[in-house]
Design an enzyme around this catalytic site. Sequence first.
Site, PDB file in Angstrom:
ATOM      1  N   CYS A  90      11.433   2.615  -3.756  1.00 23.26           N
ATOM      2  CA  CYS A  90      10.630   1.914  -2.750  1.00 23.26           C
ATOM      3  C   CYS A  90      11.469   0.775  -2.195  1.00 23.26           C
ATOM      4  O   CYS A  90      11.867  -0.121  -2.945  1.00 23.26           O
ATOM      5  CB  CYS A  90       9.335   1.395  -3.367  1.00 23.26           C
ATOM      6  N   CYS A 255       9.288  -0.155   6.213  1.00 24.97           N
ATOM      7  CA  CYS A 255       9.468   0.856   5.168  1.00 24.97           C
ATOM      8  C   CYS A 255      10.953   1.092   4.878  1.00 24.97           C
ATOM      9  O   CYS A 255      11.676   1.616   5.721  1.00 24.97           O
ATOM     10  CB  CYS A 255       8.774   2.165   5.514  1.00 24.97           C
TER      11      CYS A 255
END
Length: 335
Positions: A90, A255
């Site tokens: 992530c 992101c």
Amino acid sequence: MARKTFFCVDAHTCGNPVRVIAGGGPQLIGATMSEKRQHFIREFDWIRKALMFEPRGHDMMSGSILYPPLDPQNDVGILFIETSGCLPMCGHGTIGSITIAIEEGLITPKTPGKIRMEAPAGLIEITYKQTGNKVDWVKLTNVKSYLAATELTIVCETLGELVFDVAYGGNFYAIIDPQKNFSGIQDFSAGSLIRLSQKLRQQINAKYPAMFIHPEDDTINGVSHIQWTGQVINPKSTARNAVFYGDKAIDRSPCGTGTSARMAQWHAKGLLKLSEEFVHESFIGSQFVGRIEQQTELAGKTAIVPSIQGWAKVYGYNTILVDDQDPYAQGFQVI
């Protein structure tokens, strides 16, 4: 009565939440962070649900648990948890977790300004700038990223036929660029993109089963995220995206793994060169700065080594209790 206490530090990375479990995380077995991830999924996924889902979390909640490194040359191991699952990697979570870890003294880097972080997806090398006790920015050099498939098709019951690519940047992304039946994210609300994505992701994985499997780790498989693209807000940005994850979330940050996937897509199509700056914009307009640090190969496929730079802000401390007499001890979602 059994009650478990978790000590958390909450922050956000460019708008998207990060909750670091600084105390109370489970002991995990494994010779790699990937193996530890599998142990967590088998036996401790209730922790993820309890801390990420309502009533202690929300639809966009994302977090991590810090572990001692398995290799003494490294500084820290990180397990990523969010509403969508226990992720291999992530990007926004790394930026937020490292910011928290440095500012709160949870880790002491062997080399000031640099961190070697073990993630389930692989080793992540990180640099950061600190002013006083505050971290100004974090830059991570991500895992090898690549374009896995191009010009696939799926029929969306609302929009009609859509053409999309799939790229890997730590997770697999279906990337939907503006086209005949999709004008771009500037013409859609976050709510409408969520509604479209919920069914679309299921359809993609059903139509293309077992097509998206990481060549070096088969526990990383399937399209987990949908990346919609469109017109930028800031004319100085390179591109803009809205990433769907979990069951009801649109990433408020640009992101990190999604930016890596999109840079891999652009590089494969000749749209982005080595070392060229890629300013990626989120749905709310926050920015990450990406670059292709290296062109490489992954199991015979052309791949890139991308870097992502962003910032995070710590905003609170949270002592969370999970009591097994609570009927919602393991959280819930309202779909």
